[in-house]
Design a protein around this motif. Structure first.
Motif, PDB file in Angstrom:
ATOM      1  N   GLU A   1       0.828  -1.210   0.000  1.00 34.30           N
ATOM      2  CA  GLU A   1       0.000   0.000   0.000  1.00 34.30           C
ATOM      3  C   GLU A   1       0.867   1.266   0.000  1.00 34.30           C
ATOM      4  O   GLU A   1       0.560   2.248  -0.684  1.00 34.30           O
ATOM      5  CB  GLU A   1      -0.950  -0.018   1.207  1.00 34.30           C
ATOM      6  N   ALA A   2       1.970   1.217   0.767  1.00 29.15           N
ATOM      7  CA  ALA A   2       2.870   2.387   0.802  1.00 29.15           C
ATOM      8  C   ALA A   2       3.449   2.666  -0.594  1.00 29.15           C
ATOM      9  O   ALA A   2       3.561   3.825  -1.012  1.00 29.15           O
ATOM     10  CB  ALA A   2       3.996   2.149   1.812  1.00 29.15           C
TER      11      ALA A   2
ATOM     12  N   LYS B   1       3.197   5.929  -5.708  1.00 33.37           N
ATOM     13  CA  LYS B   1       2.939   5.970  -7.158  1.00 33.37           C
ATOM     14  C   LYS B   1       1.781   6.949  -7.445  1.00 33.37           C
ATOM     15  O   LYS B   1       1.838   7.747  -8.386  1.00 33.37           O
ATOM     16  CB  LYS B   1       2.570   4.570  -7.662  1.00 33.37           C
ATOM     17  N   ASP B   2       0.749   6.887  -6.598  1.00 30.22           N
ATOM     18  CA  ASP B   2      -0.419   7.741  -6.840  1.00 30.22           C
ATOM     19  C   ASP B   2      -0.146   9.220  -6.550  1.00 30.22           C
ATOM     20  O   ASP B   2      -0.787  10.098  -7.129  1.00 30.22           O
ATOM     21  CB  ASP B   2      -1.619   7.234  -6.035  1.00 30.22           C
ATOM     22  N   THR B   3       0.805   9.502  -5.649  1.00 30.90           N
ATOM     23  CA  THR B   3       1.171  10.922  -5.460  1.00 30.90           C
ATOM     24  C   THR B   3       1.776  11.457  -6.755  1.00 30.90           C
ATOM     25  O   THR B   3       1.521  12.594  -7.143  1.00 30.90           O
ATOM     26  CB  THR B   3       2.189  11.117  -4.303  1.00 30.90           C
TER      27      THR B   3
ATOM     28  N   ILE C   1       5.250   9.573   4.475  1.00 29.58           N
ATOM     29  CA  ILE C   1       5.963  10.399   3.493  1.00 29.58           C
ATOM     30  C   ILE C   1       5.033  10.744   2.324  1.00 29.58           C
ATOM     31  O   ILE C   1       4.983  11.887   1.869  1.00 29.58           O
ATOM     32  CB  ILE C   1       7.247   9.677   3.023  1.00 29.58           C
ATOM     33  N   SER C   2       4.254   9.749   1.867  1.00 28.42           N
ATOM     34  CA  SER C   2       3.311  10.030   0.771  1.00 28.42           C
ATOM     35  C   SER C   2       2.259  11.046   1.210  1.00 28.42           C
ATOM     36  O   SER C   2       1.823  11.888   0.427  1.00 28.42           O
ATOM     37  CB  SER C   2       2.628   8.743   0.313  1.00 28.42           C
ATOM     38  N   LYS C   3       1.860  10.965   2.477  1.00 23.32           N
ATOM     39  CA  LYS C   3       0.892  11.939   3.004  1.00 23.32           C
ATOM     40  C   LYS C   3       1.509  13.353   2.969  1.00 23.32           C
ATOM     41  O   LYS C   3       0.867  14.315   2.538  1.00 23.32           O
ATOM     42  CB  LYS C   3       0.507  11.563   4.437  1.00 23.32           C
ATOM     43  N   ASN C   4       2.757  13.464   3.398  1.00 23.54           N
ATOM     44  CA  ASN C   4       3.440  14.771   3.359  1.00 23.54           C
ATOM     45  C   ASN C   4       3.550  15.283   1.923  1.00 23.54           C
ATOM     46  O   ASN C   4       3.358  16.473   1.655  1.00 23.54           O
ATOM     47  CB  ASN C   4       4.858  14.673   3.951  1.00 23.54           C
TER      48      ASN C   4
END
Lengths: 219, 250
Positions: free
Chosen positions: A126-127, A132-134, A197-200
């Motif tokens: 998922e991470a 990838k989606d960011t 990190i993806s959230k940031n």
């Protein structure tokens, strides 16, 4: 396209290349962890050097653009976002390298069982998808897609919490292996950090596109 | 009450409309930058506040301009008094062919002041205000033309300050100056706003960003956007403003 726009495009090309490379590193780290493959892990460490080099190049180019072109408005937000996301990508690359080192030093059946028990690979998968989606959100100027990252990171956090409890239970059952269990907890935390990190990064994409600062605020 | 205000201002030069329904309010002791491409109407707008446009043949001005709440285009307005209250600085330094001292004293003398001690004190204060005193105190009787371009421009600002206006209008005041002189003028603008209301026309976007509290972007005689400078330069509301300040215009 004027000179300034050409500079921005060159920067963007390097930036996307770094984003894809870091995503690949995380995917490789996940594969190395799932099969405890030391060769894949070594390959990740050799690629880490390139990630670090590109990190410095992107940062230098941002500095040059600020100094030479005095960007404002959306251009300024773009550069500020690139600086921050670039730093986040480098940290994500570090996580891949740390996982690779874990596989090289500690890869054995003990951990294979624990990895299954803690759902670490589900988290890792998922991470990787989040990162990838960011990139997709960034390339499509899609702030809605960036916002979806926040919810999906919560899923990773939930798995992390359950994994923590599972490991604690295992320590109670098998206290003589506490050192190995703590190493596993540390590994799971790193994978959870990759989600953060993806959230940031998603926050920075929204800042770039909408001029809204979401850090330190409820989403 | 705002220090300056324009309401539904329309200006025509013959058949050409230079300004279209401009509404802006400017607070006292602030710096407002007027930006926009050449011919957008920003200098025409600036010159409304001291009625400098009155001197242009064929000009037609509609709407109202308020200074301290009073419509300065009303019949019976004392234009001399208005201009005494409104100092103006131009693109190129324009000292008079007189001594440094007499340049600054000029406004006082034409306003009928004859007390030499008073004039000397006011000249010194004005030159000190523009941080020029140490550079010229020993050559006050020399021609103003002996000064550098940057010094001449600060002298012109001192000349404007000597008659104690409350408003200073600046029309591209640093476009003919080197970076060091420009920095001095910008620093001066920052100091002066504690006492004066300043409106500045500039083509230098970074200068507008550095010196002003509010920015108005004009295009083809229209006010596209007026707002807090920090917001205009980080997150403009109108796409046209963004395209202009990021250099993607046209």
């Amino acid at each position: 396209m004027n000179h300034f726009e050409s500079e921005l495009e060159l920067l963007k090309a390097d930036f996307v290349k770094q984003w894809e490379a870091v995503h690949l590193q995380l995917k490789s780290a996940m594969r190395a962890l799932s099969s405890m493959n030391k060769d894949t892990a070594k390959e990740i460490l050799s690629q880490e050097v390139k990630i670090n080099e590109l990190d410095l190049k992107i940062e230098k180019n941002c500095e040059n653009i600020i100094a030479l072109y005095n960007p404002v408005a959306i251009d300024l937000r773009f550069i500020l976002s690139v600086i921050k996301i670039n730093s986040s990508l480098e940290r994500a690359g570090d996580i891949a390298a740390r996982v690779a080192k874990f596989v090289i030093k500690s890869g054995d059946d003990f951990y294979s069982d624990l990895i299954t028990k803690t759902n670490a690979l589900v988290m890792f998968e998922e991470a990787c998808e989040l990162l990838k989606d960011t990139l997709v959100a960034f390339q499509n100027n899609d702030s809605q897609k960036a916002r979806e990252i926040f919810k999906r990171d919560e899923y990773i956090n939930e798995i992390n919490k359950t994994a923590f409890l599972n490991v604690i239970d295992s320590i109670k059952e098998n206290p003589e292996e506490i050192e190995k269990y703590l190493k596993m907890l540390s590994l799971v935390r790193r994978i959870e950090k990759a989600g953060d990190i993806s959230k940031n990064i998603a926050e920075e994409i929204i800042f770039y596109l909408e001029a809204k600062v979401l850090r330190h605020k409820g989403k | 009450m705002q220090k300056l205000e324009s309401r539904h201002i329309n200006v025509h030069y013959g058949t050409t409309q230079a300004l279209k329904d401009i509404n802006i309010g400017i607070d006292a002791n602030t710096v407002t930058a007027l930006i926009g491409p050449s011919g957008c109407g920003k200098s025409t707008y600036l010159r409304l506040f001291n009625r400098m446009n009155d001197l242009i043949d064929g000009i037609k001005i509609e709407g109202q301009i308020f200074v301290d709440g009073k419509d300065i285009y009303e019949k019976g307005t004392n234009v001399d008094s208005l201009r005494k209250n409104t100092g103006m600085v131009f693109q190129k330094p324009n000292p008079f062919p007189k001594t440094i001292f007499e340049n600054v004293a000029y406004g006082l003398r034409v306003n009928g002041i004859t007390d030499q001690k008073f004039i000397e004190e006011r000249v010194e204060t004005s030159i000190q205000q523009v941080v020029l005193w140490d550079e010229v105190k020993d050559k006050l009787k020399k021609s103003a033309f002996e000064l550098s371009g940057g010094q001449q421009q600060r002298l012109c600002i001192a000349r404007a300050l000597a008659i104690q206006p409350s408003i200073i209008l600046m029309d591209e005041p640093t476009s003919a100056l080197d970076p060091i002189s420009t920095a001095k003028i910008e620093e001066l603008i920052h100091e002066l706003k504690t006492k004066y209301t300043i409106v500045i026309v500039t083509h230098n976007m970074q200068q507008a960003a550095r010196v002003s509290d509010h920015t108005a972007f004009f295009y083809l005689g229209e006010l596209v956007e007026f707002g807090i400078t920090k917001e205009i330069f980080t997150n403009p509301k109108r796409e046209k403003t963004q395209n202009y300040i990021t250099g993607r215009f046209g």
